[in-house]
Write an enzyme that holds these catalytic residues in place. Sequence first.
Site, PDB file in Angstrom:
ATOM      1  CD  GLU A  22      -2.894  -1.184   2.312  1.00 24.97           C
ATOM      2  OE1 GLU A  22      -2.736  -0.414   3.268  1.00 24.97           O
ATOM      3  OE2 GLU A  22      -3.857  -1.953   2.211  1.00 24.97           O
ATOM      4  CG  HIS A  50      -8.929   6.144   2.256  1.00 27.13           C
ATOM      5  ND1 HIS A  50      -8.963   5.996   0.886  1.00 27.13           N
ATOM      6  CD2 HIS A  50      -8.266   5.085   2.731  1.00 27.13           C
ATOM      7  CE1 HIS A  50      -8.334   4.874   0.565  1.00 27.13           C
ATOM      8  NE2 HIS A  50      -7.900   4.306   1.663  1.00 27.13           N
ATOM      9  NE  ARG A  71      -4.355   5.388   3.653  1.00 29.10           N
ATOM     10  CZ  ARG A  71      -4.872   4.511   4.464  1.00 29.10           C
ATOM     11  NH1 ARG A  71      -5.263   4.894   5.651  1.00 29.10           N
ATOM     12  NH2 ARG A  71      -5.005   3.264   4.113  1.00 29.10           N
ATOM     13  CG  HIS A 122      -9.737   6.346   6.343  1.00 32.08           C
ATOM     14  ND1 HIS A 122     -10.739   5.404   6.227  1.00 32.08           N
ATOM     15  CD2 HIS A 122      -8.566   5.649   6.353  1.00 32.08           C
ATOM     16  CE1 HIS A 122     -10.195   4.200   6.162  1.00 32.08           C
ATOM     17  NE2 HIS A 122      -8.882   4.316   6.259  1.00 32.08           N
ATOM     18  NE  ARG A 153      -4.404   5.105   9.364  1.00 32.62           N
ATOM     19  CZ  ARG A 153      -5.095   4.121   8.776  1.00 32.62           C
ATOM     20  NH1 ARG A 153      -5.054   2.903   9.238  1.00 32.62           N
ATOM     21  NH2 ARG A 153      -5.843   4.373   7.724  1.00 32.62           N
TER      22      ARG A 153
HETATM   23  C1  LIG Z   1     -13.517   1.474   5.819  1.00 37.99           C
HETATM   24  C2  LIG Z   1     -12.272   1.360   6.661  1.00 37.99           C
HETATM   25  C3  LIG Z   1     -11.187   0.623   6.212  1.00 37.99           C
HETATM   26  C4  LIG Z   1     -10.039   0.520   6.993  1.00 37.99           C
HETATM   27  N1  LIG Z   1      -9.006  -0.279   6.557  1.00 37.99           N
HETATM   28  C5  LIG Z   1      -7.932  -0.463   7.373  1.00 37.99           C
HETATM   29  C6  LIG Z   1      -6.908  -1.379   7.024  1.00 37.99           C
HETATM   30  O1  LIG Z   1      -6.981  -2.039   6.003  1.00 37.99           O
HETATM   31  N2  LIG Z   1      -5.844  -1.525   7.869  1.00 37.99           N
HETATM   32  C7  LIG Z   1      -5.735  -0.811   9.032  1.00 37.99           C
HETATM   33  O2  LIG Z   1      -4.740  -0.975   9.765  1.00 37.99           O
HETATM   34  N3  LIG Z   1      -6.712   0.054   9.393  1.00 37.99           N
HETATM   35  C8  LIG Z   1      -7.812   0.239   8.604  1.00 37.99           C
HETATM   36  N4  LIG Z   1      -8.791   1.086   8.997  1.00 37.99           N
HETATM   37  C9  LIG Z   1      -8.684   1.759  10.291  1.00 37.99           C
HETATM   38  C10 LIG Z   1      -8.973   0.738  11.392  1.00 37.99           C
HETATM   39  O3  LIG Z   1     -10.045  -0.076  10.991  1.00 37.99           O
HETATM   40  C11 LIG Z   1      -9.321   1.408  12.707  1.00 37.99           C
HETATM   41  O4  LIG Z   1      -8.393   2.392  13.014  1.00 37.99           O
HETATM   42  C12 LIG Z   1      -9.328   0.383  13.835  1.00 37.99           C
HETATM   43  O5  LIG Z   1     -10.142  -0.695  13.475  1.00 37.99           O
HETATM   44  C13 LIG Z   1      -9.815   1.003  15.127  1.00 37.99           C
HETATM   45  O6  LIG Z   1      -9.998  -0.033  16.062  1.00 37.99           O
HETATM   46  P1  LIG Z   1     -10.528   0.320  17.505  1.00 37.99           P
HETATM   47  O7  LIG Z   1     -10.635  -0.959  18.231  1.00 37.99           O
HETATM   48  O8  LIG Z   1      -9.716   1.396  18.078  1.00 37.99           O
HETATM   49  O9  LIG Z   1     -11.988   0.971  17.251  1.00 37.99           O
HETATM   50  P2  LIG Z   1     -13.281   0.335  16.576  1.00 37.99           P
HETATM   51  O10 LIG Z   1     -12.971  -0.879  15.828  1.00 37.99           O
HETATM   52  O11 LIG Z   1     -13.977   1.420  15.833  1.00 37.99           O
HETATM   53  O12 LIG Z   1     -14.181  -0.073  17.822  1.00 37.99           O
HETATM   54  C14 LIG Z   1     -14.784   0.913  18.615  1.00 37.99           C
HETATM   55  C15 LIG Z   1     -15.696   0.245  19.622  1.00 37.99           C
HETATM   56  O13 LIG Z   1     -16.111   1.219  20.580  1.00 37.99           O
HETATM   57  C16 LIG Z   1     -17.497   1.138  20.775  1.00 37.99           C
HETATM   58  N5  LIG Z   1     -17.984   2.451  21.208  1.00 37.99           N
HETATM   59  C17 LIG Z   1     -17.824   3.657  20.615  1.00 37.99           C
HETATM   60  N6  LIG Z   1     -18.439   4.611  21.332  1.00 37.99           N
HETATM   61  C18 LIG Z   1     -18.993   4.006  22.398  1.00 37.99           C
HETATM   62  C19 LIG Z   1     -19.783   4.449  23.488  1.00 37.99           C
HETATM   63  N7  LIG Z   1     -20.145   5.728  23.643  1.00 37.99           N
HETATM   64  N8  LIG Z   1     -20.203   3.533  24.396  1.00 37.99           N
HETATM   65  C20 LIG Z   1     -19.891   2.222  24.262  1.00 37.99           C
HETATM   66  N9  LIG Z   1     -19.147   1.745  23.253  1.00 37.99           N
HETATM   67  C21 LIG Z   1     -18.712   2.629  22.338  1.00 37.99           C
HETATM   68  C22 LIG Z   1     -18.048   0.693  19.442  1.00 37.99           C
HETATM   69  O14 LIG Z   1     -19.329   0.128  19.624  1.00 37.99           O
HETATM   70  C23 LIG Z   1     -16.980  -0.320  19.027  1.00 37.99           C
HETATM   71  O15 LIG Z   1     -17.237  -1.562  19.627  1.00 37.99           O
HETATM   72  C24 LIG Z   1      -9.958   1.204   8.228  1.00 37.99           C
HETATM   73  C25 LIG Z   1     -11.047   1.950   8.669  1.00 37.99           C
HETATM   74  C26 LIG Z   1     -12.200   2.027   7.913  1.00 37.99           C
HETATM   75  C27 LIG Z   1     -13.364   2.815   8.431  1.00 37.99           C
END
Ligand SMILES: Cc1cc2nc3c(=O)[nH]c(=O)nc-3n(C[C@H](O)[C@H](O)[C@H](O)COP(=O)(O)OP(=O)(O)OC[C@H]3O[C@@H](n4cnc5c(N)ncnc54)[C@H](O)[C@@H]3O)c2cc1C
Length: 535
Positions: A129, A245, A291, A352, A387
Amino acid sequence: MTLSVPRYLVPFHPKRIPHHFVDVLVIGGGIAGLRAAMEIDPRLALLVITKDTMEQSNSAYAQGGIAGVVDPEDRFEDHVTDTMVAGANLCDREVVEMVIREAPEHIRDLIAWGTHFDAEDGHLLLGREGGHSHRRIVHALGDATGHEVMRAMIQRAKSELGAQFWPRTFTIDLLTNDGVCCGALVWNPDHGKTFVWAKQTILCTGGAGQIYRESTNPSVATGDGHAIAYRAGAELRDMEFMQFHPTVLYIAGSSRSLITEAMRGEGARLVDSAGHRFMLEYDQRGELAPRDVVSQAIVAQMEKTRQPCVFLDLGHRDPEFVRKRFPSIAKTCAEFGIDVARDPIPVRPGAHYMIGGVTVDHEGRTTLDRLWAAGEVSSSGLHGANRLASNSLLEGLVYGAHAGRGASAAALEQRDSYEVIPLENPPVEPPTEPLDLDDIRNSLKSLMWRAAGVHRTGPQLTEANDTIHRWCRYVLARQFANPTGWELENMLTVAGLIVESALARTESRGVHLRSEFREADDAHWQRHLSVVRGG
Ligand SMILES: Cc1cc2nc3c(=O)[nH]c(=O)nc-3n(C[C@H](O)[C@H](O)[C@H](O)COP(=O)(O)OP(=O)(O)OC[C@H]3O[C@@H](n4cnc5c(N)ncnc54)[C@H](O)[C@@H]3O)c2cc1C
């Protein structure tokens, strides 16, 4: 910072709401939250709370994959260099080295827990990438890595952890007493507001893309954790750095699906409406530039051609390969009459990834005692000002594990106590005039896109700042009874912090592009910008 927010969003009194006691509370069930949960000692009472179902998170939508040095021809030093170069002189080198060296073991763990990464003849297939000097991205189901990783993690968490899971439960605020975090105030439709008292709390609430009109993020990503931590007095930093993005599907009426960077890694060309391939005019790395560079080039080309989008073109690659490598995108595009193997795909940038967040040390400890954070809600210093693709799932794994381990060890040392701290927040007089919350939400998203998007100017940021402060004065003065109101209050708070920070940073660095200060100003700004409530 001048943004004034109430300490708690809702009224409560300890005699009038239920109390629940746990050892460790994990808020969020994406990759960071579940990875943290897996490190909690089974002797401890663990509760994992998610706002929606566990399947709804940014993690589940990840497409491209997870970066890690797994090919013997690749080198840790190169992954470190690529990360540091993308981060525009703001990455913390120690953090970068630590995370990158831990990557292969986390990828191996995921495989051991049942994740099926794409492989051929027993060898992992590695994608490339933008910004990476080597093929080092493990991926699954072609372009649905997040779906597969989260399937395996959720299955393992539910079958092997003795945890309680509370889905569809909204965390409204962290509970604090004398500067120490002691759990959270949560709400769900079944038992209303509840105090969850926890010895240690881990915040893993993900990103804030929904604050912008154009975004790749699902509806849960409203920046709740950023706002919750800010109200509780934890330090946040780098809030001006929202990564856009470059290639989000742009078809009127469609959801803003992300077109993975891996497509450019497989040779997709960016062309404008006249079919002209323009990236090399902006950067010698062409379509594989980082990006921020690609997003800024696309916006410049859209302005030059006065068109609302540009196009991704894979017409020169083998159609069978394209459809097999990108099955989800092919399916989405087909629903709008676009054959990804032959037709140019209309794209434009969208919000993004939130680089800014709650400041954490190497272990995931925040500045608020007994509060830990991991994943997109946090700021570890890994990403600097931009990032590198596929480093964020990795960060969620590494910091989720660190925070989980730290919180678990700390909770094991604390003795049980079932005493309730007499925290109380009085109700305020409800105003008589109703508020159209959807109208404010949509206006905020448009304002953020216009004023704090890919290109930023001082006058536009100042105007946005004034407008957000005005909205905050009458929205945050109210107490709402449901998530729609709380989300809007959180979005306004986070938008305010983004705009104030973007206004303060009078230079361009990474994803933050100020039109009147086009160069990085290392003498003044090679540093983080921190925000603390009342600080
Ligand atoms: C379309 C897309 C494609 C991506 N592709 C990639 C990739 O290929 N590689 C990569 O490294 N990164 C990628 N990313 C970025 C990556 O997915 C995220 O940065 C990462 O998954 C974040 O993980 P997290 O556990 O921090 O948050 P999340 O996976 O967003 O989880 C957040 C959690 O918090 C909970 N939550 C939020 N607010 C509250 C609240 N008030 N009360 C209770 N619970 C709450 C939600 O319900 C959820 O369970 C992508 C992102 C997107 C949107």
